[in-house]
Design an enzyme around this catalytic site. Structure first.
Site, PDB file in Angstrom:
ATOM      1  N   LYS A  29       0.855  -1.178   0.000  1.00 37.02           N
ATOM      2  CA  LYS A  29       0.000   0.000   0.000  1.00 37.02           C
ATOM      3  C   LYS A  29       0.899   1.239   0.000  1.00 37.02           C
ATOM      4  O   LYS A  29       1.723   1.410   0.893  1.00 37.02           O
ATOM      5  CB  LYS A  29      -0.895   0.006   1.230  1.00 37.02           C
ATOM      6  CG  LYS A  29      -2.014  -1.025   1.199  1.00 37.02           C
ATOM      7  CD  LYS A  29      -2.924  -0.869   2.402  1.00 37.02           C
ATOM      8  CE  LYS A  29      -4.068  -1.871   2.342  1.00 37.02           C
ATOM      9  NZ  LYS A  29      -4.984  -1.732   3.520  1.00 37.02           N
ATOM     10  N   SER A 231      15.089  17.324 -26.355  1.00 33.84           N
ATOM     11  CA  SER A 231      16.023  18.285 -25.768  1.00 33.84           C
ATOM     12  C   SER A 231      16.784  19.074 -26.832  1.00 33.84           C
ATOM     13  O   SER A 231      17.399  20.097 -26.527  1.00 33.84           O
ATOM     14  CB  SER A 231      17.017  17.566 -24.858  1.00 33.84           C
ATOM     15  OG  SER A 231      17.768  16.611 -25.592  1.00 33.84           O
ATOM     16  N   ASP A 260       1.405  19.946 -24.971  1.00 37.54           N
ATOM     17  CA  ASP A 260       0.181  20.734 -25.164  1.00 37.54           C
ATOM     18  C   ASP A 260       0.479  22.228 -25.049  1.00 37.54           C
ATOM     19  O   ASP A 260      -0.070  23.048 -25.796  1.00 37.54           O
ATOM     20  CB  ASP A 260      -0.874  20.335 -24.137  1.00 37.54           C
ATOM     21  CG  ASP A 260      -1.322  18.895 -24.287  1.00 37.54           C
ATOM     22  OD1 ASP A 260      -1.317  18.392 -25.424  1.00 37.54           O
ATOM     23  OD2 ASP A 260      -1.671  18.274 -23.270  1.00 37.54           O
TER      24      ASP A 260
END
Length: 316
Positions: A29, A231, A260
């Protein structure tokens, strides 16, 4: 500042959740930070980034279910001007998790609801109605399941009579379906790997990439073609020449939304009448500025202004 109308299109939006954990490992978890929640998907992010820079756009978004309603609330809270089409199922979610131990970010993206041919036709009709003469329509992001690979070509054919330019950022089979040309796109964007796949060969040098982009323009794939070289910056070619914009050297916090933001910068620059090389410079500045922010946060205007002022764009 005066600009042409911009309509962004997001067929497969996502509710973006981002969080962090001390270490990402299996079978345990993982105690995570409280999540940051943002409306996401290619066109939505483009509209968000345009707003950061003081520009205007309308986001056309397909939303459905409980997640779609939450997305609508976030768009309203963010002051985004948007129009909705009812999606055929629950809007998807995506999850980004930062592993603080390694500094790596893990991104989990769901597929979205299945579309029918009727849904496809309805979406195109909505977009044609929303597009404004002399404006730009930006189609960005993945297609939902069921949407044909040549969706961009179908949309371009319908837009042809309305004097609206179509900007397309796609990949994979959808890119191959439109790269053969004849669709009268205003711009087609891809990354270096996708360009090399289309070319069938490596494009090691900037001049190789510029030459291939120019070949796509000459073949009628689009009036301008951008190839992102990571890059090593970005290259654009149109009928008048080719240019390279350097990627700014910044501390990379998260690359989520950088592509975007890049397209938002070029679209906004183009809509404001900037020369093509300056629009490319604005795009590079917005992408680099987004890399400086955490999780799903996009660029900050003060960073963009500084990076744009220091832009390095070279004719090839």
């Amino acid at each position: 500042m005066k600009q042409a109308p911009i309509l962004t299109v997001t067929l497969n939006p996502a509710l973006d959740l981002s969080t962090g954990a001390d270490k990402v490992e299996p079978d345990k978890k993982l105690r995570c930070d409280a999540p940051t929640v943002d409306p996401g998907g290619g066109g939505v992010n483009i509209s968000r980034a345009i707003k950061v820079m003081g520009g205007d756009s309308i986001a056309f978004v397909a939303l459905g279910g409980t997640t779609g309603r939450r997305m609508a609330e976030l768009l309203e809270e963010g002051g985004i001007d948007w129009q909705q089409m009812r999606a055929p199922g629950e809007t998807r979610q995506s999850l980004a998790v930062m592993d603080r131990d390694s500094g790596l970010q893990y991104r989990f993206v769901m597929p979205g609801p299945e579309w029918s041919s009727a849904d496809v036709g309805k979406s195109i009709a909505h977009i044609i109605q929303a597009a404004q003469p002399g404006g730009l329509v930006v189609l960005s992001g993945s297609n939902p399941p069921g949407v044909p690979d040549d969706y961009a070509a179908l949309l371009a054919a319908k837009l042809a009579d309305g004097d609206a330019g179509l900007i397309v950022d796609t990949s994979g089979k959808a890119l191959r379906a439109v790269a053969d040309g004849g669709h009268n796109f205003a711009l087609l964007r891809m990354d270096r790997e996708e360009a090399e796949g289309l070319a069938g060969k490596h494009l090691p040098e900037r001049t190789d990439t510029a030459r291939f982009a120019a070949e796509l323009v000459a073949a009628g794939a689009a009036k301008a073609v951008i190839v992102a070289r990571g890059s090593d910056g970005n290259i654009i070619a149109d009928s008048t020449g080719a240019w390279h914009a350097e990627a700014a050297k910044v501390e990379i916090v998260s690359k989520v939304g950088a592509g975007d933001s890049f397209l938002a910068g070029f679209t906004l620059g183009h809509a404001r009448g900037l020369p093509i090389h300056d629009a490319l410079g604005l795009a590079a500045a917005m992408a680099s500025a987004t890399c400086m922010t955490p999780a799903t946060e996009l660029c900050r205007r003060e960073d963009v202004d500084r990076l744009f002022a220091a832009r390095v764009v070279t004719a090839l």
